[in-house]
Structures are given as structure tokens and as C-alpha cells.
Design an enzyme around this catalytic site. Structure first.
Site, PDB file in Angstrom:
ATOM      1  N   CYS A   1       0.830  -1.211   0.000  1.00 39.95           N
ATOM      2  CA  CYS A   1       0.000   0.000   0.000  1.00 39.95           C
ATOM      3  C   CYS A   1       0.866   1.264   0.000  1.00 39.95           C
ATOM      4  CB  CYS A   1      -0.921  -0.021   1.223  1.00 39.95           C
ATOM      5  SG  CYS A   1      -1.791   1.522   1.543  1.00 39.95           S
TER       6      CYS A   1
ATOM      7  N   CYS B   1       0.034   3.883   2.675  1.00 38.12           N
ATOM      8  CA  CYS B   1       0.470   3.418   3.993  1.00 38.12           C
ATOM      9  C   CYS B   1       1.943   3.763   4.222  1.00 38.12           C
ATOM     10  CB  CYS B   1       0.288   1.911   4.123  1.00 38.12           C
ATOM     11  SG  CYS B   1      -1.425   1.352   3.976  1.00 38.12           S
TER      12      CYS B   1
END
Length: 291
Positions: A32, A35
Site C-alpha cells: 500500500c 500506507c
């Protein structure tokens, strides 16, 4: 400073060991991008907020935990108090994350040895209202005032001296005490408390009903340095709404003022995973979707 959670049992233990401290959990994945972009911000916040416990959960490695909270978008940040999820934030928004941490770190600073704290952060303002409040000085102004007794922010009655303040909490709480701060001339005198009313009680009913507890206040009770009003704690163990009825004031004037109203206590503790609620939005919302 950000603890990596490797199992469901470790997650349970973390929530239990945190006690009254807020716990900020970062749900992430290695693939991600958002993230990864938020990771330095999380580390920075952890280094600057020792009163908050920080943890991260890799949704691909600890699926039991991410599934229990219905995490469908990344990153998802969940804030817990005494084992219960209080708020969540979906997406890579550094400013929003910092605001979330600051909100609960402030409460954590005032936690006493029994785990009681300022519970303003647990109030759902969208479901909280005040009857007979002045348009210029509404209830919401004292729920976010920067300091006790701040003269620039106060709640003021409108048509007469009475107020019905209906407070809704975001979850069940235990209320230990209540801090009221007000200028002497217009400070509340006769105050009644009601709990778990489904909606604001009307003035005639508030006057005639007994209430769970009542106070006859003096000027000393409403000073900024006064001790909070001690409640009959056994009667305030599972509270979702608190109604504060102000019947009159110290000077018997037509205007009542209140600078601060702070419930002090703690959430009803639970670490039962079956009680936890969904924390993330629908798939495809801000951030990366969990596959």
C-alpha cells in the site's frame, strides 16, 4: 515506539495492558503506497505523544484482527480507549491523523490513578443539544473552549435562567464526577442530573422529577480550581446520555452562564472481539482497497 502486532492474542493483550491510555492502531499493508507515505508521520506522532500507545497491524499477516474490524481500505487508523474503538480515520491525511491523536492525548494527560479522565472526547456533539441556549453563546462553545474558566467562551441561557443540557456519549461510559466552572453572578445553583433519557427532557418534567442526583451549589463549587462534583458513582455505571438541568442561578437573575462542563470518568471497559464494531468505510473509499 510503534509496536508491530503479530497475532490476535497479542492485539487483545495490547488493548488490555494499555489501561486508560488511548491506543492508536495503524492498519496497513506492505503493498500500500499511501500506507508507506504515512509511516513517517505515525512514527513522528509516536515520538511526541508518550501518553498514547501506538501499534500497527499488517492486514495480510494478521487477518483475524483486520477482519474483526471490517477493514476494507488502507490505511485505516483506529483509536481505542479501554478496549473499545472510539473513532477511526480512513485514508492518508497527516493533518487529520495528528488532530485525532492530539484530541485523545490531551484527555490522557489528565487520567488519574483510577483511570478517570476528562471525557469531552467521548461526547457525540451531533447528538448533543441544549434547550434555551443563547444563539451567541451556545453549548458547543464550552465543549471546545481552550481552558477552564476562559471568559471568551461560555454557555448562556436565553429566555430565562433555566437550561436543559442533553449530552450523548459515543459509547457507554462510567461517570465519576462533573466539573462545572462559571462566573459567580450567573453561576448555576440548583442542578439536577438524569441519565439515559432518549431525548432532552422538557423543563416542567425536569422540575418535577427527582433525578438521579441533585446539587445545591455555592460560589466555591464553580471556581476554576474547585474540586469536581462527586457523583454517586454506583448510579452512573452505564451511561449513554446525561441530562443536566439548571433550575436557577446564584444571583436569581434571568441569565445563567457556564464556562465549562466536563464529565469525568471512563468508558465501560471491554476487550471482547465480538463487541467490536466496523471501523472502515466501504471498499473503494479514500486510500487503497484491501484485497
Amino acid at each position: 515506539m510503534v509496536r508491530e502486532i503479530s497475532s490476535e492474542d497479542e492485539f487483545r493483550a495490547l488493548l488490555e495492558s494499555a489501561g486508560a491510555k488511548p491506543v492508536l492502531v495503524d492498519f496497513y499493508a506492505n503493498w500500500c503506497g499511501p500506507c508507506k507515505a504515512m509511516a513517517p508521520k505515525v512514527n513522528d506522532l509516536a515520538s511526541r505523544n508518550p501518553d498514547v500507545v501506538f501499534a500497527k497491524v499488517n492486514v495480510d499477516k494478521v487477518e483475524a484482527v483486520s477482519s474483526a474490524y471490517g477493514v476494507t481500505s488502507l490505511p485505516t487508523f483506529a483509536l481505542f480507549l479501554r478496549g473499545q474503538r472510539i473513532e477511526s480515520l480512513v485514508g492518508a491525511d497527516p493533518d487529520a491523523l495528528e488532530a485525532l491523536v492530539k484530541k485523545y492525548a490531551k484527555s490522557a494527560e489528565s487520567v488519574d490513578k483510577f483511570g478517570h479522565m476528562d471525557m469531552l472526547s467521548l461526547i457525540s456533539m451531533a447528538e448533543t443539544e441544549c434547550l434555551n441556549e443563547s444563539d451567541a453563546h451556545p453549548l458547543k462553545s464550552i465543549m471546545s473552549a481552550p481552558g477552564a474558566g476562559d471568559s471568551s467562551a461560555y454557555l448562556e441561557s436565553d429566555a430565562d435562567e433555566q437550561l436543559v443540557i442533553f449530552i450523548t456519549f459515543s459509547q457507554s461510559v462510567k461517570i465519576h464526577s462533573l466539573r462545572l466552572v462559571a462566573p459567580y453572578e450567573n453561576a448555576p445553583k440548583t442542578v439536577k442530573l438524569f441519565i439515559n433519557q432518549p431525548s432532552p427532557i422538557d423543563f416542567s418534567a425536569a422540575e418535577s422529577a427527582e433525578g438521579v442526583q441533585a446539587f445545591q451549589l455555592t460560589s466555591a463549587d464553580v471556581q476554576p480550581d474547585a474540586e469536581p462534583l462527586q457523583l454517586k458513582f454506583v448510579k452512573f455505571q452505564n451511561v449513554r446520555t446525561l441530562t443536566v438541568f439548571v433550575q436557577d442561578n446564584q444571583a436569581d437573575s434571568e441569565v445563567t452562564r457556564l464556562s465549562r462542563l466536563i464529565p469525568i470518568g471512563c468508558p465501560v471497559a471491554t476487550t471482547n472481539m465480538t463487541d467490536f464494531k466496523r471501523v472502515a468505510g466501504k471498499a473503494g473509499e479514500v486510500g487503497s482497497s484491501v484485497h
